[in-house]
Structure formats: structure tokens, C-alpha cells
Design a protein around this motif. Structure first.
Motif, PDB file in Angstrom:
ATOM      1  N   ALA A 134      36.500  25.477  39.910  1.00  0.00           N
ATOM      2  CA  ALA A 134      36.785  25.970  38.566  1.00  0.00           C
ATOM      3  C   ALA A 134      36.700  27.490  38.523  1.00  0.00           C
ATOM      4  O   ALA A 134      37.543  28.155  37.906  1.00  0.00           O
ATOM      5  CB  ALA A 134      35.795  25.357  37.570  1.00  0.00           C
ATOM      6  N   ALA A 135      35.696  28.055  39.210  1.00  0.00           N
ATOM      7  CA  ALA A 135      35.493  29.503  39.175  1.00  0.00           C
ATOM      8  C   ALA A 135      36.657  30.248  39.819  1.00  0.00           C
ATOM      9  O   ALA A 135      37.232  31.167  39.224  1.00  0.00           O
ATOM     10  CB  ALA A 135      34.173  29.864  39.865  1.00  0.00           C
ATOM     11  N   PHE A 136      37.031  29.861  41.054  1.00  0.00           N
ATOM     12  CA  PHE A 136      38.053  30.682  41.699  1.00  0.00           C
ATOM     13  C   PHE A 136      39.461  30.367  41.219  1.00  0.00           C
ATOM     14  O   PHE A 136      40.336  31.243  41.211  1.00  0.00           O
ATOM     15  CB  PHE A 136      37.923  30.677  43.226  1.00  0.00           C
ATOM     16  N   LEU A 137      39.707  29.141  40.736  1.00  0.00           N
ATOM     17  CA  LEU A 137      41.032  28.861  40.197  1.00  0.00           C
ATOM     18  C   LEU A 137      41.224  29.548  38.843  1.00  0.00           C
ATOM     19  O   LEU A 137      42.300  30.085  38.564  1.00  0.00           O
ATOM     20  CB  LEU A 137      41.236  27.349  40.058  1.00  0.00           C
ATOM     21  N   ALA A 138      40.181  29.546  38.012  1.00  0.00           N
ATOM     22  CA  ALA A 138      40.272  30.255  36.739  1.00  0.00           C
ATOM     23  C   ALA A 138      40.433  31.751  36.983  1.00  0.00           C
ATOM     24  O   ALA A 138      41.247  32.423  36.328  1.00  0.00           O
ATOM     25  CB  ALA A 138      39.031  29.978  35.897  1.00  0.00           C
ATOM     26  N   PHE A 139      39.671  32.286  37.939  1.00  0.00           N
ATOM     27  CA  PHE A 139      39.802  33.709  38.254  1.00  0.00           C
ATOM     28  C   PHE A 139      41.208  34.033  38.732  1.00  0.00           C
ATOM     29  O   PHE A 139      41.808  35.034  38.317  1.00  0.00           O
ATOM     30  CB  PHE A 139      38.789  34.110  39.322  1.00  0.00           C
ATOM     31  N   SER A 140      41.741  33.209  39.618  1.00  0.00           N
ATOM     32  CA  SER A 140      43.077  33.475  40.156  1.00  0.00           C
ATOM     33  C   SER A 140      44.122  33.493  39.052  1.00  0.00           C
ATOM     34  O   SER A 140      45.006  34.355  39.026  1.00  0.00           O
ATOM     35  CB  SER A 140      43.433  32.409  41.198  1.00  0.00           C
ATOM     36  N   SER A 141      44.021  32.556  38.104  1.00  0.00           N
ATOM     37  CA  SER A 141      44.988  32.492  37.021  1.00  0.00           C
ATOM     38  C   SER A 141      44.907  33.716  36.115  1.00  0.00           C
ATOM     39  O   SER A 141      45.927  34.337  35.787  1.00  0.00           O
ATOM     40  CB  SER A 141      44.744  31.221  36.200  1.00  0.00           C
ATOM     41  N   ILE A 142      43.684  34.079  35.715  1.00  0.00           N
ATOM     42  CA  ILE A 142      43.515  35.224  34.815  1.00  0.00           C
ATOM     43  C   ILE A 142      43.843  36.524  35.541  1.00  0.00           C
ATOM     44  O   ILE A 142      44.453  37.439  34.964  1.00  0.00           O
ATOM     45  CB  ILE A 142      42.081  35.247  34.258  1.00  0.00           C
ATOM     46  N   ALA A 143      43.453  36.637  36.817  1.00  0.00           N
ATOM     47  CA  ALA A 143      43.755  37.846  37.586  1.00  0.00           C
ATOM     48  C   ALA A 143      45.254  38.041  37.711  1.00  0.00           C
ATOM     49  O   ALA A 143      45.759  39.170  37.670  1.00  0.00           O
ATOM     50  CB  ALA A 143      43.114  37.757  38.966  1.00  0.00           C
ATOM     51  N   GLU A 144      46.004  36.963  37.857  1.00  0.00           N
ATOM     52  CA  GLU A 144      47.459  37.046  37.944  1.00  0.00           C
ATOM     53  C   GLU A 144      48.042  37.617  36.656  1.00  0.00           C
ATOM     54  O   GLU A 144      48.929  38.479  36.691  1.00  0.00           O
ATOM     55  CB  GLU A 144      48.038  35.660  38.218  1.00  0.00           C
ATOM     56  N   ARG A 145      47.535  37.157  35.511  1.00  0.00           N
ATOM     57  CA  ARG A 145      48.059  37.607  34.229  1.00  0.00           C
ATOM     58  C   ARG A 145      47.680  39.048  33.916  1.00  0.00           C
ATOM     59  O   ARG A 145      48.418  39.744  33.213  1.00  0.00           O
ATOM     60  CB  ARG A 145      47.556  36.701  33.099  1.00  0.00           C
ATOM     61  N   THR A 146      46.541  39.484  34.436  1.00  0.00           N
ATOM     62  CA  THR A 146      46.051  40.825  34.113  1.00  0.00           C
ATOM     63  C   THR A 146      46.308  41.846  35.218  1.00  0.00           C
ATOM     64  O   THR A 146      45.874  42.998  35.127  1.00  0.00           O
ATOM     65  CB  THR A 146      44.540  40.784  33.814  1.00  0.00           C
ATOM     66  N   GLY A 147      46.999  41.432  36.277  1.00  0.00           N
ATOM     67  CA  GLY A 147      47.320  42.358  37.355  1.00  0.00           C
ATOM     68  C   GLY A 147      46.139  42.754  38.216  1.00  0.00           C
ATOM     69  O   GLY A 147      46.114  43.850  38.770  1.00  0.00           O
ATOM     70  N   ARG A 148      45.151  41.852  38.357  1.00  0.00           N
ATOM     71  CA  ARG A 148      43.958  42.161  39.146  1.00  0.00           C
ATOM     72  C   ARG A 148      43.822  41.215  40.341  1.00  0.00           C
ATOM     73  O   ARG A 148      42.730  40.820  40.734  1.00  0.00           O
ATOM     74  CB  ARG A 148      42.709  42.076  38.271  1.00  0.00           C
ATOM     75  N   GLN A 149      44.954  40.831  40.910  1.00  0.00           N
ATOM     76  CA  GLN A 149      44.934  39.895  42.034  1.00  0.00           C
ATOM     77  C   GLN A 149      44.193  40.466  43.231  1.00  0.00           C
ATOM     78  O   GLN A 149      44.163  41.683  43.438  1.00  0.00           O
ATOM     79  CB  GLN A 149      46.364  39.534  42.468  1.00  0.00           C
ATOM     80  N   LEU A 150      43.617  39.551  44.007  1.00  0.00           N
ATOM     81  CA  LEU A 150      43.025  39.905  45.294  1.00  0.00           C
ATOM     82  C   LEU A 150      43.962  39.368  46.362  1.00  0.00           C
ATOM     83  O   LEU A 150      44.006  38.165  46.614  1.00  0.00           O
ATOM     84  CB  LEU A 150      41.626  39.283  45.439  1.00  0.00           C
ATOM     85  N   ASP A 151      44.738  40.246  46.981  1.00  0.00           N
ATOM     86  CA  ASP A 151      45.805  39.817  47.885  1.00  0.00           C
ATOM     87  C   ASP A 151      45.329  39.840  49.332  1.00  0.00           C
ATOM     88  O   ASP A 151      45.094  40.900  49.904  1.00  0.00           O
ATOM     89  CB  ASP A 151      47.023  40.733  47.722  1.00  0.00           C
TER      90      ASP A 151
END
Length: 209
Positions: A134-151
Motif C-alpha cells: 500500500a505504501a509504495f504503490l500509493a507513493f508511486s501513483s501520487i509521485a507520478e501525478r506530482t512529478g516526483r517520480q523515483l526513476d
């Protein structure tokens, strides 16, 4: 914790295997599905106390799990596949969660039947997996929308912490090699993964503030 150095260590041999598999009719999604089937078969074998067979199926499924992404990246690099393969990334992470959960359940069923092991440590592992996911999937989704991805070359933004894929492969393998100690290992692993869950929750919150 170990994913980054292990990926660097295995990059060349995994790339060579992906090149050998780069043939018409073999697709990254196909490798994912075969890995999924073998992972579920490993769980069934563990539930019926076929520990050696379960171990072989588990390890082969994890090799395929590493090869599907490598093959996809190889085909994107030479222009044969366009885009970011979002569907493939979705299929891959979903298959991973299914295989991990099924394996925990399979080992729990086999160990409780063969060694009268308690089921609670395995339930704790599943709870810890749930919170981590739940933690990393939620983070990945929100990071994608806010431009804060960890690539790091993968489809999702992973918050790396103590318990990652490499450690999971090792612990699940140990369950199958030493099934008579599986519940003790599960107890320690539940604590380890639980700490990682808290770390990911804190790190994700801080990264998105």
C-alpha cells in the motif's frame, strides 16, 4: 536494501539471457505470465510438502521475473517497442504480489500440516506485505501525478528500504530449504518487513510534502 547492488552485479548475465530469449513469439508479458504460473505452482507444491520441487519452481519463477523487464528494456532500446510499457509494468507488479502472497500461504499450509507450525507468523508476514504494498504503490501513483517520480528504470517509483525483492527471494527460499524452521524465519521476517513498512511510510510522506 540489496536490490541496487544485486541488480548492478547481475546486469550483464541478465542482459545476456534476455538477448538469448529475444526471439519471435517470446514477449516480456509472456515471461511474466509463465513466471506467475510457476510461482503459484511453487506455492501449491509447498502446501503439499513437496519442498524441493517448490524451491526449484520458486527460483525459476524469480529468474523469469527478472528477465521480463530486461527483455522489455532491450526491445525499447532498439526501437522495436515504443512507450513506457505501462501495461507490462502493471502486469509485472500484480504478478509479484500474487506470487508472494501465494507462497506465504503455501508454506504456511505445508508447515502447519507437516511440523505443527503456528500460522500466526505467516499471517504477520502477509500483513506486513500488505502495508508495504500500500505504501509504495500509493507513493508511486501520487509521485507520478506530482512529478516526483523515483526513476531507477522500473515502471513504478520504488521506495527502497530494508526489505526488498532480493531479501524476499532469499527468505522465501530459506522457508523451502528449511521448512521445519519456517515459522521462526517468518517471525523474524515479519519484524524485518514491518520495519520496512514504517520506513516507507515515513519516507513517502516526507518525499511528497
Amino acid at each position: 536494501m540489496l536490490d541496487r547492488p544485486v541488480r548492478a552485479l547481475l546486469e550483464r548475465p541478465v542482459g545476456a539471457l534476455a538477448a538469448a530469449l529475444d526471439r519471435p513469439g517470446i514477449t516480456p508479458d509472456g515471461l511474466t505470465l509463465v513466471g506467475l504460473a510457476l510461482g503459484v505452482a511453487s506455492a501449491v507444491a509447498a502446501a503439499t510438502q513437496l519442498w524441493a520441487l517448490a524451491l526449484v519452481l520458486w527460483l525459476v519463477s524469480r529468474v523469469l521475473d527478472g528477465l521480463d523487464g530486461a527483455l522489455a528494456r532491450r526491445r525499447r532500446a532498439d526501437g522495436r517497442v515504443s512507450g513506457d510499457s505501462q501495461a507490462g509494468g502493471f502486469l509485472d507488479i500484480t504478478a509479484d504480489f500474487l506470487v508472494y502472497g501465494a507462497t506465504v500461504l503455501g508454506v504456511a499450509l505445508g508447515a502447519t500440516a507437516a511440523f505443527d507450525a503456528p500460522w500466526q507468523p505467516f499471517a504477520a508476514v502477509l500483513l506486513a506485505y500488505y502495508v508495504n504494498g500500500a505504501a509504495f504503490l500509493a507513493f508511486s501513483s501520487i509521485a507520478e501525478r506530482t512529478g516526483r517520480q523515483l526513476d531507477d528504470g522500473r515502471s513504478l517509483s520504488f521506495l527502497g528500504r530494508l526489505a526488498e525483492g532480493t531479501e524476499t527471494i532469499v527468505v522465501h527460499s530459506l522457508w523451502l530449504i528449511l521448512p521445519f524452521w519456517s515459522w521462526q524465519l517468518a517471525t523474524a521476517w515479519a519484524v524485518f518487513v514491518g520495519i520496512s513498512a514504517v520506513q516507507r511510510m515515513v519516507a513517502g510522506y516526507r518525499a511528497l510534502r
